[in-house]
Design a protein around this motif. Structure first.
Motif, PDB file in Angstrom:
ATOM      1  N   ARG A 420      -7.091  39.372 102.300  1.00 42.20           N
ATOM      2  CA  ARG A 420      -8.098  39.586 101.257  1.00 42.20           C
ATOM      3  C   ARG A 420      -7.627  40.745 100.399  1.00 42.20           C
ATOM      4  O   ARG A 420      -7.675  41.890 100.814  1.00 42.20           O
ATOM      5  CB  ARG A 420      -9.456  39.901 101.895  1.00 42.20           C
ATOM      6  CG  ARG A 420      -9.944  38.825 102.857  1.00 42.20           C
ATOM      7  CD  ARG A 420     -11.095  39.297 103.705  1.00 42.20           C
ATOM      8  NE  ARG A 420     -12.272  39.613 102.920  1.00 42.20           N
ATOM      9  CZ  ARG A 420     -13.365  40.189 103.416  1.00 42.20           C
ATOM     10  NH1 ARG A 420     -13.404  40.508 104.697  1.00 42.20           N
ATOM     11  NH2 ARG A 420     -14.395  40.455 102.655  1.00 42.20           N
ATOM     12  N   LEU A 421      -7.124  40.414  99.234  1.00 42.92           N
ATOM     13  CA  LEU A 421      -6.584  41.429  98.340  1.00 42.92           C
ATOM     14  C   LEU A 421      -7.485  41.525  97.127  1.00 42.92           C
ATOM     15  O   LEU A 421      -7.747  40.518  96.460  1.00 42.92           O
ATOM     16  CB  LEU A 421      -5.167  41.043  97.909  1.00 42.92           C
ATOM     17  CG  LEU A 421      -4.482  41.959  96.895  1.00 42.92           C
ATOM     18  CD1 LEU A 421      -4.321  43.365  97.455  1.00 42.92           C
ATOM     19  CD2 LEU A 421      -3.123  41.396  96.513  1.00 42.92           C
ATOM     20  N   CYS A 422      -7.966  42.737  96.839  1.00 46.16           N
ATOM     21  CA  CYS A 422      -8.824  42.915  95.683  1.00 46.16           C
ATOM     22  C   CYS A 422      -8.216  43.941  94.744  1.00 46.16           C
ATOM     23  O   CYS A 422      -8.266  45.145  95.021  1.00 46.16           O
ATOM     24  CB  CYS A 422     -10.229  43.343  96.099  1.00 46.16           C
ATOM     25  SG  CYS A 422     -11.309  43.539  94.672  1.00 46.16           S
ATOM     26  N   GLU A 439       2.924  34.499  91.895  1.00 51.79           N
ATOM     27  CA  GLU A 439       3.984  34.443  92.922  1.00 51.79           C
ATOM     28  C   GLU A 439       3.580  35.206  94.171  1.00 51.79           C
ATOM     29  O   GLU A 439       4.025  34.886  95.281  1.00 51.79           O
ATOM     30  CB  GLU A 439       5.302  34.981  92.362  1.00 51.79           C
ATOM     31  CG  GLU A 439       5.888  34.115  91.251  1.00 51.79           C
ATOM     32  CD  GLU A 439       6.024  32.656  91.665  1.00 51.79           C
ATOM     33  OE1 GLU A 439       6.442  32.383  92.820  1.00 51.79           O
ATOM     34  OE2 GLU A 439       5.671  31.767  90.859  1.00 51.79           O
ATOM     35  N   ALA A 440       2.753  36.225  93.986  1.00 52.67           N
ATOM     36  CA  ALA A 440       2.295  36.977  95.161  1.00 52.67           C
ATOM     37  C   ALA A 440       1.547  36.060  96.112  1.00 52.67           C
ATOM     38  O   ALA A 440       1.864  35.971  97.301  1.00 52.67           O
ATOM     39  CB  ALA A 440       1.384  38.130  94.725  1.00 52.67           C
ATOM     40  N   PHE A 441       0.566  35.355  95.588  1.00 53.75           N
ATOM     41  CA  PHE A 441      -0.235  34.507  96.467  1.00 53.75           C
ATOM     42  C   PHE A 441       0.535  33.269  96.872  1.00 53.75           C
ATOM     43  O   PHE A 441       0.291  32.697  97.934  1.00 53.75           O
ATOM     44  CB  PHE A 441      -1.583  34.196  95.812  1.00 53.75           C
ATOM     45  CG  PHE A 441      -2.431  35.432  95.666  1.00 53.75           C
ATOM     46  CD1 PHE A 441      -2.567  36.060  94.443  1.00 53.75           C
ATOM     47  CD2 PHE A 441      -3.050  35.993  96.770  1.00 53.75           C
ATOM     48  CE1 PHE A 441      -3.315  37.234  94.314  1.00 53.75           C
ATOM     49  CE2 PHE A 441      -3.797  37.160  96.661  1.00 53.75           C
ATOM     50  CZ  PHE A 441      -3.934  37.779  95.429  1.00 53.75           C
ATOM     51  N   ARG A 453      -8.225  32.628 105.975  1.00 53.76           N
ATOM     52  CA  ARG A 453      -9.109  33.152 104.932  1.00 53.76           C
ATOM     53  C   ARG A 453      -8.281  33.852 103.874  1.00 53.76           C
ATOM     54  O   ARG A 453      -7.373  34.623 104.197  1.00 53.76           O
ATOM     55  CB  ARG A 453     -10.106  34.141 105.540  1.00 53.76           C
ATOM     56  CG  ARG A 453     -11.062  34.686 104.495  1.00 53.76           C
ATOM     57  CD  ARG A 453     -12.175  35.492 105.092  1.00 53.76           C
ATOM     58  NE  ARG A 453     -13.049  35.960 104.015  1.00 53.76           N
ATOM     59  CZ  ARG A 453     -14.098  36.727 104.182  1.00 53.76           C
ATOM     60  NH1 ARG A 453     -14.436  37.120 105.393  1.00 53.76           N
ATOM     61  NH2 ARG A 453     -14.823  37.104 103.150  1.00 53.76           N
ATOM     62  N   LEU A 454      -8.585  33.596 102.605  1.00 50.81           N
ATOM     63  CA  LEU A 454      -7.834  34.175 101.499  1.00 50.81           C
ATOM     64  C   LEU A 454      -8.785  34.581 100.386  1.00 50.81           C
ATOM     65  O   LEU A 454      -9.687  33.816 100.009  1.00 50.81           O
ATOM     66  CB  LEU A 454      -6.824  33.140 100.951  1.00 50.81           C
ATOM     67  CG  LEU A 454      -5.964  33.570  99.753  1.00 50.81           C
ATOM     68  CD1 LEU A 454      -5.040  34.718 100.140  1.00 50.81           C
ATOM     69  CD2 LEU A 454      -5.149  32.394  99.229  1.00 50.81           C
ATOM     70  N   SER A 455      -8.609  35.821  99.886  1.00 51.98           N
ATOM     71  CA  SER A 455      -9.307  36.246  98.673  1.00 51.98           C
ATOM     72  C   SER A 455      -8.241  36.638  97.670  1.00 51.98           C
ATOM     73  O   SER A 455      -7.377  37.471  97.984  1.00 51.98           O
ATOM     74  CB  SER A 455     -10.203  37.461  98.941  1.00 51.98           C
ATOM     75  OG  SER A 455     -11.152  37.173  99.920  1.00 51.98           O
ATOM     76  N   VAL A 456      -8.311  36.079  96.486  1.00 51.72           N
ATOM     77  CA  VAL A 456      -7.303  36.336  95.464  1.00 51.72           C
ATOM     78  C   VAL A 456      -7.883  37.195  94.356  1.00 51.72           C
ATOM     79  O   VAL A 456      -9.094  37.261  94.163  1.00 51.72           O
ATOM     80  CB  VAL A 456      -6.755  35.012  94.879  1.00 51.72           C
ATOM     81  CG1 VAL A 456      -6.106  34.181  95.981  1.00 51.72           C
ATOM     82  CG2 VAL A 456      -7.847  34.226  94.186  1.00 51.72           C
ATOM     83  N   SER A 457      -7.003  37.872  93.616  1.00 47.27           N
ATOM     84  CA  SER A 457      -7.452  38.706  92.504  1.00 47.27           C
ATOM     85  C   SER A 457      -6.276  38.973  91.591  1.00 47.27           C
ATOM     86  O   SER A 457      -5.155  38.576  91.878  1.00 47.27           O
ATOM     87  CB  SER A 457      -8.038  40.023  93.019  1.00 47.27           C
ATOM     88  OG  SER A 457      -7.064  40.730  93.760  1.00 47.27           O
ATOM     89  N   GLY A 458      -6.556  39.667  90.488  1.00 47.05           N
ATOM     90  CA  GLY A 458      -5.506  39.917  89.507  1.00 47.05           C
ATOM     91  C   GLY A 458      -5.432  38.767  88.511  1.00 47.05           C
ATOM     92  O   GLY A 458      -6.223  37.827  88.552  1.00 47.05           O
ATOM     93  N   GLU A 466      -2.186  25.783  92.600  1.00 46.20           N
ATOM     94  CA  GLU A 466      -1.256  24.727  93.012  1.00 46.20           C
ATOM     95  C   GLU A 466      -0.587  25.114  94.323  1.00 46.20           C
ATOM     96  O   GLU A 466      -0.471  24.304  95.240  1.00 46.20           O
ATOM     97  CB  GLU A 466      -0.179  24.522  91.940  1.00 46.20           C
ATOM     98  CG  GLU A 466      -0.681  23.776  90.714  1.00 46.20           C
ATOM     99  CD  GLU A 466       0.387  23.684  89.625  1.00 46.20           C
ATOM    100  OE1 GLU A 466       0.011  23.688  88.435  1.00 46.20           O
ATOM    101  OE2 GLU A 466       1.582  23.624  89.978  1.00 46.20           O
ATOM    102  N   TYR A 467      -0.162  26.372  94.386  1.00 40.74           N
ATOM    103  CA  TYR A 467       0.459  26.858  95.622  1.00 40.74           C
ATOM    104  C   TYR A 467      -0.514  26.747  96.795  1.00 40.74           C
ATOM    105  O   TYR A 467      -0.167  26.296  97.882  1.00 40.74           O
ATOM    106  CB  TYR A 467       0.877  28.321  95.468  1.00 40.74           C
ATOM    107  CG  TYR A 467       2.116  28.559  94.631  1.00 40.74           C
ATOM    108  CD1 TYR A 467       2.196  29.670  93.789  1.00 40.74           C
ATOM    109  CD2 TYR A 467       3.220  27.710  94.709  1.00 40.74           C
ATOM    110  CE1 TYR A 467       3.328  29.928  93.031  1.00 40.74           C
ATOM    111  CE2 TYR A 467       4.355  27.959  93.950  1.00 40.74           C
ATOM    112  CZ  TYR A 467       4.405  29.067  93.113  1.00 40.74           C
ATOM    113  OH  TYR A 467       5.528  29.322  92.363  1.00 40.74           O
TER     114      TYR A 467
END
Lengths: 588, 207
Positions: A420-422, A439-441, A453-458, A466-467
């Protein structure tokens, strides 16, 4: 088969004759005896699908039920299926209600459940609630209705006050656990603690850390003295270090401790007494609290640090040097929660001191102040990943990140189950290359095959999704905010993530095409939340029409136009549309 | 802020110069007053750090340099429910007295909780740790911080409830905590107008 006849219980298909149609059937008693050993509800679910006999045997032997969405089922349905429940976990509002995205009086009121439980489960022992509305009257009703009640846990709930706690303390004679976590409750004073009767001695878990009012210390000390089995004690910041020392001397058997204030100036003698108290606690593996910790006081913890497994410092506001000194004594740490005041230097110390670390959470000290720029960056996270190869759970709030850093991090720690990256500034790109964080995620989902579990940001384009759809085959929970370029992003996720159960989205350019691409998928999920996206009322109506087993609920913002569906909450349910929906919740 | 009489006492060691001319007065940006020539970092640009003033753009610019974003320099809007941190946590901050700390020449702010300290010495110690390039020098009973890299000395000053800028250390600690709204570590060269005074009678018993 021998001649023991089978007892039948509401099972129209079973017969009394020993020669049943099932060549390998057992008497009910045997089957039930075996199944009662099953504790994981996932196993029980599988068992219940084998055949009618097994379904019945399972339902008669189940004692714990977990309901992840209180509106997915009704109390009557639960009561009909499971006659012998003693322990219930119930979760109510969508998770984004924690961040004020759900209006008050939305629902998830425990009262209607309690009324049914009082009738059907008089021997109820445990109730654990998350994001439910709980009134004082409900707590009083609870205390009066279940004489054997043992454990109450309230997390992120609202609607009650310390008056309700008074009822619990006064009437629950067999209470073992009272766990009051962060809630939207009213605090009218600490008198509730004094309501435990003088002969009451069964408590094993007491957590009142989130309550601000001072309790009567004498009453607390007597309570702690009487409760010889007390394992978990989390006091609030009204308890001083002197008082803590006395409590520890009364309860050296403690396994988890939440201290009170850690601020006061101590004399050398007081320091020595506290050190001695901590070294007496041979079973202590978890420490939290440490409010406003004065770094001069931290050394009193050292005697207990070698066996610490979980250190929760989010109320301690430590700087990097203070954290480093403390962690030098904590080589066995598995879980660490800190504030970003420790900065990258503090995280370097984490990497070098805690090789067994599995979970790290870094919270922002000043999340809402735009002037504040310090905190942690990508280098702190990389430093942790170098030293802590066993990391599996990370929650990381930062103000800058790079694709390269995340790629390095997951190279070092491929076993992430929760990532979980915020990045605090919405839509912020890689701060070195100015590119999106796709590319990070991508690296995360390609490398971390166990990711649940995944939290995306940025700044993120559809490529991120797609990834995710292509690689995150074990993903169960996904949180998305201010991301994506088109419907395609959400479609990729819905099409690719076969194990997806919870999807929560806010402020993304996903519209009806995306929403409707998940038509059949939502029945295999717990819920979908979409707010401030491009979904319209017509899109929602179409979804509702096509999928009768889904509840499609819309809440509109005040100044939105008629066709826009501002907040959409979709979930599967066997209970039909809500009967208690407030006027601002439209069920389509 | 009205034009004010300086809060500092006029008796000070002048070494013969008439420092009245160079005395710092405080006012809103743009108000005409004498500035020392050579200090191009205008006092007005740095002391008034409220959003909406002319310095706001300057802050945003510095931030952009750090973060590398290309956002136009507008004030950041607060998004509802973002970042996703539970609101309950904020309630625990009620007994804190957080003030912003600005340092001349540094492009970012920090925050300290004055309730955490019991004396000026503790506060300065914390500031020293926070801006680790400084060391505390006790010069003529004025507490100053020095950057050993370039030898520049800093004087801690604060803005009080009335909007006036004062030297840190003037008043009893508790009174200071009560009235301090924000801190600024001012370059000594700019702070000459603040007079050294009789040693402050702050009690060491602090708390």
């Amino acid at each position: 088969m021998d001649s023991i006849s089978k007892k039948t219980k509401d099972s129209p298909n079973s017969t009394d004759s020993p020669e049943s149609t099932h060549p390998s059937s057992f008497p009910d008693e045997v089957l039930e005896g075996v199944l009662s050993l099953l504790s994981f509800n996932k196993d029980r679910s599988s068992v219940s699908l084998v055949c009618k006999d097994w379904y019945n045997a399972e339902r008669w032997t189940r004692t714990k039920v977990f309901i992840g969405n209180c509106y997915s089922v009704s109390p009557e349905i639960v009561a009909r299926r499971f006659p012998k429940i003693r322990s219930i976990i119930l979760k109510g509002k969508p998770r984004f209600s924690d961040f004020n995205l759900v209006p008050e009086n939305w629902g998830a009121d425990i009262q209607s459940w309690l009324v049914v439980f009082a009738r059907v489960y008089p021997f109820l022992e445990e109730l654990r609630l998350k994001r439910m509305t709980v009134s004082d009257e409900s707590l009083e009703f609870l205390a009066a209705s279940f004489p054997g009640f043992k454990a109450l846990s309230l997390s992120s709930c609202d609607g009650f006050s310390t008056d309700g706690l008074k009822a619990i303390a006064t009437h629950c004679k067999n209470l073992i656990e009272l766990d009051i976590q962060d809630n939207g409750m009213d605090d009218f004073g600490g008198g509730w603690l004094s309501c435990f009767p003088e002969n009451f001695a069964s408590l094993e878990v007491l957590n009142f850390a989130s309550l601000n009012s001072e309790v009567n210390f004498d009453a607390l000390e007597r309570l702690v003295t009487r409760c010889k089995s007390l394992k978990v004690l989390r006091v609030n910041k009204g308890i001083t270090l002197e008082q803590l020392q006395r409590l520890l001397m009364r309860a050296p058997q403690l396994m988890e401790l939440g201290t009170g204030s850690f601020q006061q100036d101590l004399t050398p003698r007081q320091c020595a007494e506290l050190e001695s108290a901590f070294s007496n606690c041979k079973n202590l593996h978890t420490v939290s609290g440490l409010w406003e910790a004065n770094s001069l006081n931290l050394p009193i913890l050292y005697p207990a640090c070698a066996s610490l497994v979980f250190l929760n410092l989010i109320d301690a506001t430590l700087q990097s040097g203070e954290l480093a000194k403390l962690l030098a004594h904590c080589p066995n740490l598995r879980r660490l929660w800190v504030q970003d005041t420790v900065e990258d230097k503090g995280l370097e110390a984490v990497g070098s001191c805690c090789p067994l670390l599995e979970e790290l959470r870094v919270f922002p000290a000043d999340p809402f102040d735009p002037d504040i720029l310090h905190g942690v960056t990508e280098s702190g996270f990389v430093a942790v990943s170098r030293g802590c190869r066993r990391l599996r759970y990370v929650l990381y709030f930062c103000r800058q990140m790079t694709n390269a850093a995340v790629a390095t991090i997951v190279q070092n720690c491929p076993d992430f189950t929760h990532f979980r990256l915020c990045i605090i500034n919405p839509g912020q790109p890689d701060h070195l290359t100015n590119e999106p964080m796709d590319e990070a995620f991508g690296a995360v989902v390609k490398t971390c095959t166990k990711l649940q579990r995944l939290s995306v940001s940025g700044l993120l384009t559809d490529l991120t999704f797609e990834y995710i759809g292509k690689y995150a085959k074990n993903l169960e929970t996904l949180s998305v905010a201010f991301a994506g370029s088109s419907d395609r992003g959400m479609q990729c996720v819905l099409g690719g993530c076969s194990k997806l159960r919870k999807l929560e989205i806010r402020d993304c350019p996903f519209g009806n095409a995306a929403l409707l691409s998940g038509l059949e998928k939502y029945e295999s999920m717990r819920s979908l939340w979409m707010s401030a996206c491009n979904v319209t009322m017509n899109g929602c109506r179409l979804l509702a029409r096509e999928m009768p087993w889904l509840n499609v609920e819309v809440m509109k913002d005040e100044e939105s136009d008629d066709s826009h569906a501002d907040k959409v909450y979709v979930y599967r349910s066997v209970a039909g549309p809500r009967r208690d929906a407030p006027p601002f919740v439209m069920t389509l | 802020m009205s034009s004010e009489k300086p809060k500092v006492s006029p008796e000070f060691e002048t070494s013969g110069m008439n420092l009245q001319e160079t005395e710092l007065t405080l006012g809103l940006p743009g108000e005409s007053r004498t500035q020392k020539s050579g200090t191009k970092r205008g006092f007005s640009e740095t002391v008034d750090l409220c959003p909406g003033s002319t310095s706001a753009g300057k802050e945003e610019q510095s931030e952009n340099e750090i973060s590398g974003t290309t956002k136009p320099p507008t004030a950041k809007e607060q998004k509802v429910g973002w970042p996703p941190v539970r609101a309950f946590r904020k309630n625990l901050m009620k007994n804190c007295k957080y003030v912003k700390v600005a340092v001349d020449g540094a492009p970012y702010l920090r925050k300290v909780d004055l309730e955490m300290y019991c004396s000026y010495q503790q506060l300065l110690g914390a500031l020293e740790e926070m801006f680790t390039c400084f060391t505390i020098r006790d010069v003529l009973n004025e507490r100053r911080l020095m950057d050993p890299l370039n030898g520049v000395e800093y004087v801690p000053t604060y803005e009080d409830k009335d909007g006036d800028w004062m030297l840190v250390g003037d008043v009893p600690w508790k009174m200071f905590v009560e009235s301090c709204k924000r801190l600024r570590l001012m370059k000594y060269s700019e702070a000459i107008g603040f007079a050294p005074r009789t040693p402050p009678k702050c009690s060491s018993s602090g708390c």
